[in-house]
Design an enzyme around this catalytic site. Structure first.
Site, PDB file in Angstrom:
ATOM      1  N   TRP A 138       0.855  -1.188   0.000  1.00  0.00           N
ATOM      2  CA  TRP A 138       0.000   0.000   0.000  1.00  0.00           C
ATOM      3  C   TRP A 138       0.893   1.240   0.000  1.00  0.00           C
ATOM      4  O   TRP A 138       1.838   1.325   0.786  1.00  0.00           O
ATOM      5  CB  TRP A 138      -0.894  -0.042   1.250  1.00  0.00           C
ATOM      6  CG  TRP A 138      -1.850   1.101   1.374  1.00  0.00           C
ATOM      7  CD1 TRP A 138      -2.686   1.574   0.416  1.00  0.00           C
ATOM      8  CD2 TRP A 138      -2.072   1.901   2.543  1.00  0.00           C
ATOM      9  NE1 TRP A 138      -3.428   2.617   0.907  1.00  0.00           N
ATOM     10  CE2 TRP A 138      -3.075   2.841   2.208  1.00  0.00           C
ATOM     11  CE3 TRP A 138      -1.542   1.909   3.830  1.00  0.00           C
ATOM     12  CZ2 TRP A 138      -3.552   3.785   3.123  1.00  0.00           C
ATOM     13  CZ3 TRP A 138      -2.006   2.846   4.743  1.00  0.00           C
ATOM     14  CH2 TRP A 138      -3.004   3.774   4.384  1.00  0.00           C
ATOM     15  N   ASP A 219      -0.724  -5.302   9.474  1.00  0.00           N
ATOM     16  CA  ASP A 219      -1.712  -4.326   9.036  1.00  0.00           C
ATOM     17  C   ASP A 219      -2.967  -5.117   8.672  1.00  0.00           C
ATOM     18  O   ASP A 219      -2.970  -5.877   7.706  1.00  0.00           O
ATOM     19  CB  ASP A 219      -1.186  -3.553   7.821  1.00  0.00           C
ATOM     20  CG  ASP A 219      -2.161  -2.471   7.369  1.00  0.00           C
ATOM     21  OD1 ASP A 219      -3.274  -2.383   7.942  1.00  0.00           O
ATOM     22  OD2 ASP A 219      -1.815  -1.717   6.438  1.00  0.00           O
ATOM     23  N   LYS A 255     -13.388  -0.825   6.069  1.00  0.00           N
ATOM     24  CA  LYS A 255     -13.967  -1.707   5.061  1.00  0.00           C
ATOM     25  C   LYS A 255     -14.958  -2.691   5.666  1.00  0.00           C
ATOM     26  O   LYS A 255     -16.080  -2.812   5.183  1.00  0.00           O
ATOM     27  CB  LYS A 255     -12.849  -2.456   4.322  1.00  0.00           C
ATOM     28  CG  LYS A 255     -12.302  -1.737   3.120  1.00  0.00           C
ATOM     29  CD  LYS A 255     -11.539  -0.473   3.436  1.00  0.00           C
ATOM     30  CE  LYS A 255     -10.136  -0.751   3.953  1.00  0.00           C
ATOM     31  NZ  LYS A 255      -9.333   0.470   4.113  1.00  0.00           N
TER      32      LYS A 255
HETATM   33  N1  PLA Z   1      -3.715  -0.481   5.211  1.00  0.00           N
HETATM   34  C1  PLA Z   1      -4.002  -0.950   3.998  1.00  0.00           C
HETATM   35  C2  PLA Z   1      -3.285  -2.138   3.497  1.00  0.00           C
HETATM   36  C3  PLA Z   1      -4.969  -0.296   3.217  1.00  0.00           C
HETATM   37  O1  PLA Z   1      -5.234  -0.781   2.012  1.00  0.00           O
HETATM   38  C4  PLA Z   1      -5.626   0.834   3.710  1.00  0.00           C
HETATM   39  C5  PLA Z   1      -6.649   1.558   2.891  1.00  0.00           C
HETATM   40  C6  PLA Z   1      -5.296   1.258   5.005  1.00  0.00           C
HETATM   41  C7  PLA Z   1      -4.336   0.582   5.726  1.00  0.00           C
HETATM   42  C8  PLA Z   1      -5.906   2.449   5.664  1.00  0.00           C
HETATM   43  O2  PLA Z   1      -7.246   2.471   5.760  1.00  0.00           O
HETATM   44  P1  PLA Z   1      -8.016   3.433   6.768  1.00  0.00           P
HETATM   45  O3  PLA Z   1      -7.048   4.404   7.327  1.00  0.00           O
HETATM   46  O4  PLA Z   1      -9.054   4.076   5.960  1.00  0.00           O
HETATM   47  O5  PLA Z   1      -8.554   2.515   7.794  1.00  0.00           O
HETATM   48  N2  PLA Z   1      -6.485   1.530   1.499  1.00  0.00           N
HETATM   49  C9  PLA Z   1      -7.483   2.093   0.572  1.00  0.00           C
HETATM   50  C10 PLA Z   1      -7.754   3.549   0.827  1.00  0.00           C
HETATM   51  C11 PLA Z   1      -8.800   1.354   0.711  1.00  0.00           C
HETATM   52  C12 PLA Z   1      -6.559   4.452   0.902  1.00  0.00           C
HETATM   53  O6  PLA Z   1      -5.630   4.340   0.126  1.00  0.00           O
HETATM   54  O7  PLA Z   1      -6.591   5.297   1.786  1.00  0.00           O
HETATM   55  C13 PLA Z   1      -6.936   1.866  -0.841  1.00  0.00           C
HETATM   56  O8  PLA Z   1      -7.647   2.198  -1.807  1.00  0.00           O
HETATM   57  O9  PLA Z   1      -5.828   1.318  -0.971  1.00  0.00           O
END
Ligand code: PLA
Length: 409
Positions: A138, A219, A255
């Site tokens: 991510w 995570d 989610k």
């Molecule tokens: N960790 C991972 C692996 C994630 O994919 C995301 C969210 C988070 C943490 C953090 O989420 P939160 O802070 O909203 O609880 N990833 C998303 C959104 C869904 C983003 O990038 O913020 C994504 O589209 O990858």
């Protein structure tokens, strides 16, 4: 002399948009009626609409109608009930670590805030300042850990040629990591690849990490979204806790409870002994207090209401499973649509990968082409959010992918 030119900020350069959230910005600017946002991982219904779970609405009504509820500040560590229930959710109802009071849990601002608090704590108090993150991962991970003063390195994870796990590469890279290094692990439904280790591979990863005293930082942003089962999706974390070793876990309810904008999450630190835990907690408070003082009350109250009521908990698991199942159906529909159309390439990874995303293998030029010609938006690495797709939009996406791989190298 013009006042505008005198700004003390005039040297500031315009920063680029975020690679994930910037996709939504581009999508919002598009005027086409057929536009489709498969960028950010946000669940949509078959009608393409955001979803508030029934059980969440129910919990909110209970909260609003309860006149004994007030809006006082929460403690620095958040809502006590929420913390206990969150630990139980990820570590299991019968977790010895929890019953032996070896787990510290603090309410944080969703998954990102939990990672951030954990990272800052480690940056201040952990002896080894190196963290290994999977390649790819991510996009926010390296930023969160760098700002905390940790040195970010990566370990091999995904093999583009097999579209699967580079297990040998992973073992080699973690095997070569300096003892005591922190290792970021996606608890389930790896983002962006949708590729997770098998239970047997998890076991080997765990043994290697314990042998080298590598510190696991999980995570967990998708518990329940990978398999539809909250327990199955926490299996890897629970195995690490069951061996008596230490770890960190960042949980998000964005989610699995659809609480995206409520920013509800938790950081847990599992310690080896109950005498260390309160000292760890006292230091977490020193991290949190100057950052945002204390967390917000509403979202955590929703979660606690649902988790502590047996009937509501059951209702939640049904709604969660329905979301996970719809995503799996979208995988099948897209796979068969591409197959029926005879789109060049092997697309079986669409049904093999799990969780919210498919890592399509489309390159950045093809992604650009699909936005321009078909008004379909995704991150430039070719990741699509399956949760943003519906039976109605599968044909349009199929057309676009077919044209992209046929026309753009
Ligand atoms: N960790 C991972 C692996 C994630 O994919 C995301 C969210 C988070 C943490 C953090 O989420 P939160 O802070 O909203 O609880 N990833 C998303 C959104 C869904 C983003 O990038 O913020 C994504 O589209 O990858």
């Amino acid at each position: 002399m013009s006042i505008a030119n005198d700004s003390v900020f005039s040297h500031i350069v315009h920063a680029p948009e975020d690679p994930i959230l910037g996709v939504t910005v581009a999508y919002n600017k598009d005027q086409s009626p057929v536009k489709l946002n498969l960028g950010v991982g946000a669940y949509r219904t078959e009608e393409g609409k955001p979803l508030v779970l029934n059980v969440v609405r129910k919990a909110e009504r209970l909260l609003v109608d309860d006149n004994s509820r007030v809006k006082e500040y929460l403690p620095i560590t958040g809502l006590a009930d929420f913390n206990k229930l969150s630990a139980k959710l990820i570590f299991g109802a019968n977790s010895p670590a929890v019953s032996e009071n070896r787990v510290v849990t603090v309410q944080c601002l969703s998954g990102t805030g939990s990672l951030k608090v954990g990272a800052s704590f480690l940056g201040r108090h952990y002896h080894q300042k190196i963290i290994y993150i999977p390649l790819p991962t991510w996009g926010n991970h390296p930023k969160v850990f760098t700002i905390a003063g940790l040195s970010v390195k990566s370990y091999r994870y995904y093999n583009p040629s097999t579209r699967g796990l580079d297990f040998q590469g992973l073992l080699e890279d973690l095997g070569n990591a300096p003892n005591g290094s922190i290792v970021l692990l996606h608890a389930c439904a790896h983002n962006p690849t949708g590729v997770d280790p098998t239970p047997h591979q998890w076991d080997q990863i765990r043994q290697l990490m314990r042998a080298k005293a590598l510190l696991p930082f999980f995570d967990s942003a998708y518990q329940g979204f990978a398999s539809g089962s909250l327990d199955a999706d926490a299996d890897a974390v629970r195995k690490f806790v069951a061996d008596g070793g230490e770890c960190l876990a960042a949980q998000s309810y964005a989610k699995n409870m659809g609480l995206y904008g409520e920013r509800v999450g938790a950081l847990s630190i599992v310690c080896k002994s109950a005498d260390v835990a309160p000292r760890v907690e006292s230091q977490l408070k020193l991290v949190i207090r100057p950052m945002y003082s204390s967390p917000p009350i509403h979202g955590a109250s929703i979660v606690a209401t649902i988790l502590k009521n047996e009937e509501m908990y059951r209702e939640w698991t049904v709604e969660l499973k329905a979301m996970a199942d719809r995503i799996i159906r979208m995988r099948q529909q897209l796979f068969y649509a591409l197959k029926d159309k005879g789109t060049p390439g092997d697309w079986s990874h669409i049904v093999k990968q799990i969780g919210m995303f498919t890592f399509t293998g489309l390159n950045s030029k093809q992604v650009e082409f699909m936005a321009k010609e078909y008004h379909i938006y995704m991150t430039s690495d070719g990741r699509i959010s399956m949760a943003g797709l519906s039976s109605k939009t599968v044909p349009h996406l199929t057309e676009a992918i077919h044209a992209a791989v046929s026309n753009v190298a």
